[in-house]
Scaffold this motif. Structure first.
Motif, short mmCIF file in Angstrom:
data_model
loop_
_atom_site.label_atom_id
_atom_site.label_comp_id
_atom_site.label_asym_id
_atom_site.label_seq_id
_atom_site.Cartn_x
_atom_site.Cartn_y
_atom_site.Cartn_z
N ASN A 293 0.43 0.70 -5.92
CA ASN A 293 0.41 2.05 -6.48
C ASN A 293 1.80 2.60 -6.69
OD1 ASN A 293 -0.76 4.62 -7.25
ND2 ASN A 293 -0.04 5.37 -5.27
N THR A 294 2.00 3.20 -7.86
CA THR A 294 3.20 3.98 -8.17
C THR A 294 2.73 5.29 -8.78
OG1 THR A 294 4.66 2.08 -8.53
CG2 THR A 294 5.25 4.12 -9.63
N GLY A 295 2.88 6.40 -8.05
CA GLY A 295 2.45 7.69 -8.57
C GLY A 295 1.30 8.29 -7.78
N ASP A 296 0.49 9.12 -8.44
CA ASP A 296 -0.53 9.88 -7.71
C ASP A 296 -1.96 9.53 -8.11
OD1 ASP A 296 -0.48 10.98 -10.23
OD2 ASP A 296 -0.12 13.04 -9.56
N CYS A 297 -2.18 8.36 -8.73
CA CYS A 297 -3.55 7.86 -8.80
C CYS A 297 -3.95 7.45 -7.38
CB CYS A 297 -3.64 6.67 -9.75
SG CYS A 297 -3.34 7.08 -11.49
N ARG A 298 -5.23 7.27 -7.16
CA ARG A 298 -5.67 6.96 -5.79
C ARG A 298 -6.81 5.96 -5.80
NH1 ARG A 298 -7.57 11.95 -2.20
NH2 ARG A 298 -5.54 12.71 -2.97
N ALA A 299 -6.80 5.08 -4.79
CA ALA A 299 -7.89 4.14 -4.56
C ALA A 299 -8.50 4.46 -3.20
CB ALA A 299 -7.39 2.70 -4.60
N VAL A 300 -9.83 4.54 -3.15
CA VAL A 300 -10.54 4.89 -1.92
C VAL A 300 -11.65 3.88 -1.69
CG1 VAL A 300 -11.84 6.66 -0.69
CG2 VAL A 300 -10.03 7.33 -2.30
N LEU A 301 -11.66 3.29 -0.51
CA LEU A 301 -12.67 2.32 -0.12
C LEU A 301 -13.77 3.01 0.69
CD1 LEU A 301 -13.46 -0.77 0.17
CD2 LEU A 301 -12.15 -0.72 2.31
N SER A 302 -15.01 2.68 0.39
CA SER A 302 -16.13 3.18 1.20
C SER A 302 -16.54 2.12 2.19
CB SER A 302 -17.33 3.54 0.31
OG SER A 302 -18.45 3.87 1.12
N ARG A 303 -16.38 2.41 3.45
CA ARG A 303 -16.82 1.51 4.53
C ARG A 303 -17.94 2.19 5.29
NH1 ARG A 303 -12.77 -2.03 7.83
NH2 ARG A 303 -13.31 -3.34 6.04
N LYS A 304 -19.16 1.75 5.02
CA LYS A 304 -20.36 2.34 5.63
C LYS A 304 -20.38 3.85 5.42
CE LYS A 304 -22.05 0.34 9.36
NZ LYS A 304 -22.20 -0.21 10.72
N GLY A 305 -19.96 4.27 4.24
CA GLY A 305 -19.98 5.68 3.89
C GLY A 305 -18.76 6.46 4.31
N GLU A 306 -17.81 5.84 4.98
CA GLU A 306 -16.58 6.53 5.39
C GLU A 306 -15.46 6.23 4.41
OE1 GLU A 306 -13.72 7.11 9.32
OE2 GLU A 306 -15.19 5.47 9.25
N ALA A 307 -14.76 7.26 3.96
CA ALA A 307 -13.69 7.11 2.99
C ALA A 307 -12.43 6.57 3.65
CB ALA A 307 -13.39 8.46 2.32
N ILE A 308 -11.90 5.48 3.12
CA ILE A 308 -10.66 4.86 3.59
C ILE A 308 -9.67 4.86 2.44
CG2 ILE A 308 -9.61 2.84 4.64
CD1 ILE A 308 -11.79 4.01 6.38
N ASP A 309 -8.59 5.61 2.54
CA ASP A 309 -7.59 5.66 1.48
C ASP A 309 -6.83 4.33 1.42
OD1 ASP A 309 -6.56 9.16 1.61
OD2 ASP A 309 -8.27 8.20 0.69
N MET A 310 -6.85 3.71 0.26
CA MET A 310 -6.14 2.45 0.03
C MET A 310 -4.84 2.66 -0.74
SD MET A 310 -7.64 -0.08 1.51
CE MET A 310 -6.81 -1.43 0.66
N SER A 311 -4.44 3.90 -0.90
CA SER A 311 -3.15 4.21 -1.52
C SER A 311 -2.71 5.57 -1.03
CB SER A 311 -3.26 4.21 -3.06
OG SER A 311 -4.12 5.25 -3.49
#
Length: 395
Positions: free
Chosen positions: A212-230
């Motif tokens: 990641n470069t900038g303010d886009c965002r990737a979010v992983l769902s682990r059993k319904g819990e949000a995990i920020d990947m960036s």
């Protein structure tokens, strides 16, 4: 809606299909025995780039970092879970006059590259590019991103996902971001005032790597819990602010040099020092990676038009409900955009939803409960009913 990129490669050499294994494990698949050197104890569940400081990671109130994912039985997950990759995307101009977002999604990367490239399977590639100062930079990157990532920097080719491969992929991706940045400076069709953020997600077997470069965002769902990947690169974050100021820049009301709301971007060469010189606005990406398990349901990749009005957890919960209703990632992407519009976002909107699990991995819904209606009878009605029943019995 932004059209997706479509790539055709003419080479046709078979690609080796390899499972992602723990160290010392062997598996016979399609008469090919493969051993990898990746051990669960040697590979952290997530490894962030060393340049991400503790201050930056703790600067957001709604931030659950991937580094904080609890330990799981990786060896068991690696041997049993195989991602079933499918995705959907949606874009909308929003309240803006011009559309400056672009994106790319490839669910089967090996087929798109052609079998000339030997990479682990399953494999996939996704990217979102949020332009500013005009659409030229984002459109240029979307058009050329596959060339930058897989051709210009000698992307590693192997069927084994091991520590060496991971390091080579990260090095290659970092170079590709910098090559793309320099290409924007040299292309006369791109204005020097045009720039773009960039976030890419690569899947190799069970490995998910986000750059990641900038303010886009990737979010992983682990059993319904949000995990920020960036991590969003904002000038106000302490580590970014310190870096900017050390390189001669300044922050004015949250904007880099009073003009840009991000501290990292491709392009924007009217704000950068001459090529080769240190500059406050950089194209250097940061990395996060994770070994996917059966608990990992989907990944959301979106431009900041989504995240300006929605928390990571809100987005995950909305998509999870949608998948349980209709199991359609494209409809979920559309729902996210509509929700952001309802929340009065002021930007263009682009989002990709990538599912990792097949229907068999979804939590079963509870069977519907039969409704029982209760009623009461008066004494007179009971007597009449009794007489009726006794008369029927006598007959």
């Amino acid at each position: 809606m932004v059209a997706e990129a479509d790539f055709v490669c003419q080479q046709s050499v078979p690609v080796l299909d390899v499972q992602y294994l723990a160290k010392g494990s062997n598996i016979l698949e399609e008469s090919v025995a493969v051993t990898t050197s990746l051990a669960p104890q040697d590979f952290d569940l997530v490894r962030a780039s060393e340049s991400v400081s503790a201050e930056l990671l703790s600067s957001e109130t709604d931030f659950r970092s991937a580094e904080r994912i609890p330990d799981v039985d990786l060896e068991s997950a690696i041997l049993q879970f195989v991602p079933s990759i499918r995705s959907g995307s949606f874009s909308d101009i929003g309240p803006r006059r011009y559309m400056e977002d672009e994106h790319i999604k490839i669910d089967d990367l090996s087929s798109h590259l052609g079998s000339f490239y030997k990479i682990p399977k399953p494999s996939a590639f996704y990217g979102v590019f949020d332009g500013h100062g005009g659409p030229e930079a984002a459109a240029y990157i979307r058009k050329n991103v596959m060339r930058f990532v897989f051709e210009e920097v000698n992307f590693p080719q192997t069927s084994n996902v091991d520590d060496v491969f991971l390091e080579e992929v990260e090095t290659s991706l970092r170079k590709s971001f910098l090559v793309a940045d320099l290409a924007l400076a040299d292309d006369c069709s791109v204005s020097s005032s045009s720039g773009t953020t960039a976030l890419t997600a690569l899947i190799f077997g069970r490995l998910l790597m986000v750059a990641n470069t900038g303010d886009c965002r990737a979010v992983l769902s682990r059993k319904g819990e949000a995990i920020d990947m960036s991590q969003d690169h904002r000038p106000i974050y302490p580590s970014e602010k310190r870096r900017v100021e050390e390189l001669g820049g300044y922050i004015d009301d949250g904007y880099l040099n009073g003009a840009l709301s991000v501290s990292r971007a491709l392009g924007d060469w009217d704000m950068k020092f001459p090529k080769g010189s240190p500059t406050p606005l950089i194209a250097e990406p940061e990395f996060r990676q994770v070994v996917l398990t059966e608990d990992d349901e989907f990944l959301i990749i979106g431009c900041d038009g989504i995240w300006d009005v929605m928390s990571s957890q809100h987005a995950v919960s909305l998509v999870r409900r949608g998948l349980r209703r209709h199991d359609d990632p494209e409809q979920c992407a559309r729902d996210l955009v509509m929700e952001a519009l309802r929340l009065n976002t002021f930007d263009n909107l682009t989002v990709i939803v990538v599912c990792f699990s097949s229907l068999d991995h979804r939590e079963p819904s509870s069977p519907p409960q039969r409704k029982v209606r209760c009623c009461s009878l008066s004494a007179e009605a009971l007597c009449s009913l009794r007489s009726l029943l006794e008369g029927s019995a006598g007959n």
